[in-house]
Design a protein around this motif. Structure first.
Motif, short mmCIF file in Angstrom:
data_model
loop_
_atom_site.label_atom_id
_atom_site.label_comp_id
_atom_site.label_asym_id
_atom_site.label_seq_id
_atom_site.Cartn_x
_atom_site.Cartn_y
_atom_site.Cartn_z
N THR A 139 10.37 1.37 -14.52
CA THR A 139 11.47 1.19 -15.47
C THR A 139 12.22 2.48 -15.74
OG1 THR A 139 9.89 1.50 -17.29
CG2 THR A 139 10.32 -0.76 -16.58
N ALA A 140 11.56 3.64 -15.54
CA ALA A 140 12.24 4.92 -15.74
C ALA A 140 13.02 5.35 -14.51
CB ALA A 140 11.23 6.01 -16.11
N ILE A 174 7.44 -9.28 -12.75
CA ILE A 174 8.38 -8.19 -12.48
C ILE A 174 9.80 -8.73 -12.51
CG2 ILE A 174 8.27 -8.50 -9.97
CD1 ILE A 174 8.47 -5.41 -9.72
N SER A 175 10.74 -7.86 -12.89
CA SER A 175 12.16 -8.21 -12.89
C SER A 175 12.91 -7.04 -12.26
CB SER A 175 12.66 -8.46 -14.32
OG SER A 175 14.03 -8.78 -14.32
N TRP A 176 13.82 -7.36 -11.32
CA TRP A 176 14.57 -6.33 -10.62
C TRP A 176 16.05 -6.39 -11.00
CZ3 TRP A 176 11.38 -9.73 -7.76
CH2 TRP A 176 10.21 -9.18 -7.25
N ALA A 177 16.69 -5.24 -10.87
CA ALA A 177 18.15 -5.19 -11.00
C ALA A 177 18.77 -5.42 -9.63
CB ALA A 177 18.58 -3.82 -11.55
N ASN A 178 19.93 -6.06 -9.62
CA ASN A 178 20.64 -6.30 -8.37
C ASN A 178 21.38 -5.02 -8.00
OD1 ASN A 178 21.93 -7.28 -6.15
ND2 ASN A 178 23.25 -8.73 -7.25
N ALA A 179 20.61 -4.07 -7.48
CA ALA A 179 21.15 -2.75 -7.13
C ALA A 179 20.40 -2.26 -5.89
CB ALA A 179 20.97 -1.77 -8.30
N PRO A 180 20.97 -1.28 -5.17
CA PRO A 180 20.29 -0.76 -3.98
C PRO A 180 18.90 -0.25 -4.33
CG PRO A 180 22.57 0.00 -4.07
CD PRO A 180 22.31 -0.69 -5.36
N GLY A 181 17.94 -0.57 -3.46
CA GLY A 181 16.57 -0.15 -3.68
C GLY A 181 15.78 -1.06 -4.57
N TRP A 182 16.43 -2.08 -5.20
CA TRP A 182 15.79 -3.03 -6.10
C TRP A 182 15.00 -2.32 -7.19
CZ3 TRP A 182 13.63 -5.45 -1.08
CH2 TRP A 182 14.66 -6.11 -0.40
N PRO A 183 15.67 -1.51 -8.04
CA PRO A 183 14.94 -0.89 -9.15
C PRO A 183 14.44 -1.95 -10.12
CG PRO A 183 17.30 -0.58 -9.41
CD PRO A 183 17.12 -1.18 -8.05
N ALA A 184 13.23 -1.74 -10.64
CA ALA A 184 12.62 -2.71 -11.55
C ALA A 184 13.04 -2.41 -12.98
CB ALA A 184 11.11 -2.69 -11.42
N THR A 185 13.41 -3.47 -13.70
CA THR A 185 13.76 -3.34 -15.13
C THR A 185 12.61 -3.72 -16.03
OG1 THR A 185 14.68 -5.57 -15.10
CG2 THR A 185 16.19 -3.74 -14.64
N PHE A 186 11.64 -4.45 -15.48
CA PHE A 186 10.44 -4.81 -16.25
C PHE A 186 9.30 -5.02 -15.27
CE2 PHE A 186 7.54 -8.22 -17.46
CZ PHE A 186 6.99 -7.66 -18.62
N VAL A 187 8.11 -4.51 -15.67
CA VAL A 187 6.89 -4.73 -14.90
C VAL A 187 5.76 -4.94 -15.89
CG1 VAL A 187 5.32 -3.84 -13.15
CG2 VAL A 187 7.72 -3.20 -13.07
N SER A 188 4.96 -5.97 -15.69
CA SER A 188 3.82 -6.21 -16.59
C SER A 188 2.80 -5.09 -16.44
CB SER A 188 3.19 -7.57 -16.29
OG SER A 188 2.76 -7.64 -14.94
N SER A 189 2.05 -4.88 -17.52
CA SER A 189 1.16 -3.73 -17.57
C SER A 189 0.01 -3.80 -16.58
CB SER A 189 0.59 -3.56 -18.98
OG SER A 189 -0.16 -4.70 -19.36
N ASN A 190 -0.30 -5.00 -16.05
CA ASN A 190 -1.42 -5.06 -15.10
C ASN A 190 -1.04 -4.50 -13.74
OD1 ASN A 190 0.35 -7.16 -14.63
ND2 ASN A 190 -1.24 -8.66 -14.14
#
Length: 765
Positions: free
Chosen positions: A299-300, A271-287
């Motif tokens: 990601t949406a 997983i990869s998060w953006a440095n933003a409030p709530g830690w929105p994810a920019t990428f998550v593996s399909s599993n």
């Protein structure tokens, strides 16, 4: 917007031919314009020369005719000018402004000024100026707007010849002559443009289109596409670079695919998060789907990662992340609970690392998430087990020890130290200290047991002894141990075991010994009391059977004599009294007999054995067959082959009482009927006796099995009220039970349940 931007909105393979065509058209247009200018100048120059020659010639001729000729000849000379190409007007004007000669007869003799308004503006102005300035030399003026030449020359002392020549006709003649040359030139230009476009298409655009298609195919994810362009030009170089890039991308994609496959089949979620409030994810593996989510949910922007963290863990995680952002380190591990899509909570081990820019600001947060719920559950279970073990050890007054047989040092549990009255934080146990605390009377026996076990002469180490506590008291200890580690040569190295506080057990044993001694005396005393009670009961039974029945027999004898000898002297009422007395005596005798039977049931020894209830029922029915026939009672039996464990006399008495009840309470039925049957159920034989008599209300079910309890008057249904009590008592003594089922007016069914005799197979098992 830049000027070039609109052109960039169209493909170059379309724009370039158009541009080349436009350039060719523009070039042809410029060429045409230049040629037109040259032609126009050439035509004008030629016409000027021709007109100048004509004016000079006509000036001479007209001056000659003016001196010797007639006006008619002058007009003819002027009229003949119409034969010249392009000459549209010719006027010979005298000093008074009158037209002496013209190409048109209608203009003769008219003032020239009056005729001027009929002319074109530019011609009118030029003629007016020419009349104002007579020159002996021929003067030629270009009429730009009308594309014509106006020639003026003085004739003689007073006349002026004015001639207008149209340039359109000679210009058209010249254009017609040069048209083929222009068309040939234009065709050459167009052919050049087409050839340039074709060459460009073959050498550039077609190959550029191949580059475009290959790049588009690569953009769709098909990394197997290649341009394979040949040559050494720029496009070939670009194609070679693109092919090399595609090969690298394909190799990287294959590697990423393998890594993705490994990740998708692994328990780790990338997983990869953006440095933003709530830690929105920019990428998550399909599993992530194994937790019930889709990568697009994160990601949406539908889900923010922080909303999935347990509320009790979120403040701690937030503070921890802020600390790492501010001070580092940039790689760290966190543990928290995360909510799955189905609402279930799982334990997560989060390995996170941060990426910073040149200013030290965090620009990317990446992590690997691992579901450690099983490990957390195991750790929790282990913790619970440790707590339960400690509680059990504390509850059992038990401690653990781990003795190093080489050094004599021992590791002990806190309960071990507490048991001996020491502080677990400071207590140090050794084999020597343990020996020093032993009771002198137990020391030799304990030393010998320990040494024999370590030497292998005893199969187990189990010994009881007294040991001195910190406050000087002696405490009984049970020590159990087992060797758990040996050296290569078989020498014992470690002994693990328990110390159990058995002070209470030893005290209980002493108390038990005292209680046993006291109990033996009490048992002997109680046995004597029971024997005395049994003797008293036997005496009571004898008194009932002898002392009570003796006077009852006297009452019965005297009442019978009174009835026999004095019945004639008595009236009806007296005889009724005697009958009632005899009936009461008979009932009293029956009560005494049943009471004796009930008391004998309590004292009578049982003879339990295997018997067939069907055979017992056949014997009872055979004994009452005449009674059934006399009273018209139909008896139906359905007794399967069953064997029960019962006392024959007790079961016979119970069945006999049930048959008597059935006969008694069904006697008023139109067709009296008694059904007797049996079945096996849950290891028991259930026997029933059913009648179609008056029945009873189930609310009296328990009452009818009590002694002396009746539901009907003696006058209606005789009896003592002891029969069903005897049935219940007999069944209880044979480990069975009795019950009934009935309703008023629908008869009654009485059940007896007895243990089934074991079959040979079950007995062997």
């Amino acid at each position: 917007m830049r000027i070039g931007n609109p052109l960039l909105a169209f493909p170059a393979r379309l724009v370039l031919p158009i541009v080349l065509s436009l350039l060719a058209v523009i070039a042809l247009g410029i060429l045409y314009w230049v040629q037109m200018g040259v032609l126009e100048r050439e035509v004008e120059h030629a016409e000027r020369l021709r007109l100048a020659e004509r004016l000079t010639l006509e000036q001479t001729r007209l001056e000659s005719q003016s001196e010797h000729g007639t006006p008619l000849q002058i007009r003819r000379l002027v009229s003949s000018l119409a034969l010249h190409r392009g000459l549209s007007h010719a006027w010979l004007v005298d000093a008074n402004g009158q037209i002496r000669a013209s190409l048109s007869r209608s203009e003769l003799g008219q003032p020239m000024l009056a005729h001027l308004p009929l002319l074109a503006p530019e011609t009118r102005l030029a003629v007016a100026k020419a009349l104002a300035r007579r020159t002996p030399q021929a003067s030629i003026q270009r009429l730009e707007a009308e594309q014509a030449l106006l020639g003026v020359v003085a004739v003689g002392p007073s006349d002026t010849l004015i001639v207008r020549v149209d340039l359109a006709q000679p210009l058209a003649s010249r254009l017609e002559a040069s048209r083929l040359d222009f068309i040939a030139g234009a065709a050459a230009w167009l052919a050049f443009a087409l050839l340039a476009g074709l060459i460009t298409h073959l050498l550039w655009f077609r190959r550029a289109a191949l580059l475009t298609r290959t790049a588009a195919t690569l953009a769709t994810g098909d990394l197997s596409a290649r341009t394979r362009l040949q040559g050494a030009d720029e496009l070939a170089n670009v194609g070679a670079a693109l092919d090399a890039m595609a090969e690298r991308l394909e190799a990287q994609h294959l590697q990423l695919h393998r890594l993705g496959t490994i990740i998708d089949h692994s328990p780790v979620i990338a997983i990869s998060w953006a440095n933003a409030p709530g830690w929105p994810a920019t990428f998550v593996s399909s599993n992530i789907r194994r937790w019930g989510y889709k990568p697009e949910d994160f990601t949406a922007g539908t889900l923010h990662y922080s909303t999935l963290i347990h509320a009790d863990d979120l403040p701690r995680i937030t503070d921890d992340v802020a600390s790492h952002f501010a001070h580092g380190p940039d790689a760290y591990t966190q543990n928290y609970r995360l909510r799955m899509a189905n609402g279930q909570w799982i334990h997560i081990e989060d390995h996170t690392w941060l990426t910073r820019d040149a200013n030290g600001e965090v620009v990317r947060i990446q992590g690997m998430l691992l579901d450690v719920s099983a490990r957390a559950a195991l750790a929790e279970a282990l913790h619970d087990n440790e707590q339960r073990l400690r509680l059990a050890l504390a509850a059992a007054n038990q401690g653990l020890y781990d003795l190093d047989l080489r050094t004599g040092q021992a590791q002990v549990s806190p309960e071990y130290a507490t048991m001996m009255g020491y502080d677990p934080a400071t207590f140090v146990e050794t084999n020597a200290a343990w020996r020093a605390r032993l009771h002198p009377d137990d020391a030799e026996r304990v030393f010998r047991t320990f040494e024999d076990y370590v030497a292998g002469r005893l199969p187990e180490y189990r010994v009881e002894f007294r040991q001195r506590t910190r406050d000087g008291r002696w405490k009984w200890i049970l020590s159990l141990g087992r060797i758990e580690q040996w050296s290569a040569d078989g020498t014992p190295l470690r002994l693990l075991g328990t110390h159990t506080d058995i002070d209470a057990i030893k005290a209980a044993e002493a108390a038990l010994r005292e209680a046993n001694a006291s109990l033996e005396a009490r048992v002997a005393e109680r046995t004597a009391e029971l024997q005395a009670l049994n003797q008293s009961l036997e005496s009571f039974v004898y008194s009932v059977s002898h002392d009570l029945k003796a006077p009852l027999r006297g009452v019965e004898g005297y009442s019978r004599l009174l009835e026999e000898d004095y019945a004639a002297r008595l009236d009806d009422e007296g005889r009724l009294f005697i009958t009632n007395i005899r009936s009461g005596v008979t009932r009293m005798g029956e009560l005494i007999d049943d009471l004796l039977e009930y008391s004998r049931m309590e004292r009578r020894s049982l003879s339990l054995g295997t018997l067939d209830p069907a055979e017992l029922v056949r014997q009872l029915l055979a004994a009452r067959r005449d009674e059934f026939d006399t009273k018209g009672i139909h008896v139906h039996t359905a007794m399967p082959a069953l064997e029960v464990i019962a006392d024959p006399n007790g079961l016979g008495m119970a069945l006999r009482n049930l048959l008597e009840n059935a006969v008694k309470f069904s006697r008023n039925a139109p067709e009296p009927r008694i059904d007797i049957g049996a079945r096996s159920e849950d290891g028991m034989a259930v026997i029933w006796v059913r009648d179609n008599g008056i029945g009873f209300d189930m609310k009296y079910h328990d009452r009818i099995f009590e002694i002396f309890q009746r539901l009907h008057r003696v006058e209606d249904y005789p009896g003592t009220g002891i029969g069903l009590a005897l049935v219940r008592k007999a069944m209880q003594r044979m480990n069975g039970r009795a019950w009934a089922d009935s309703s008023p007016g629908a008869g009654a069914t009485f059940y007896l349940a007895l243990p089934l005799a074991p079959t040979p197979t079950s007995a062997e098992a």
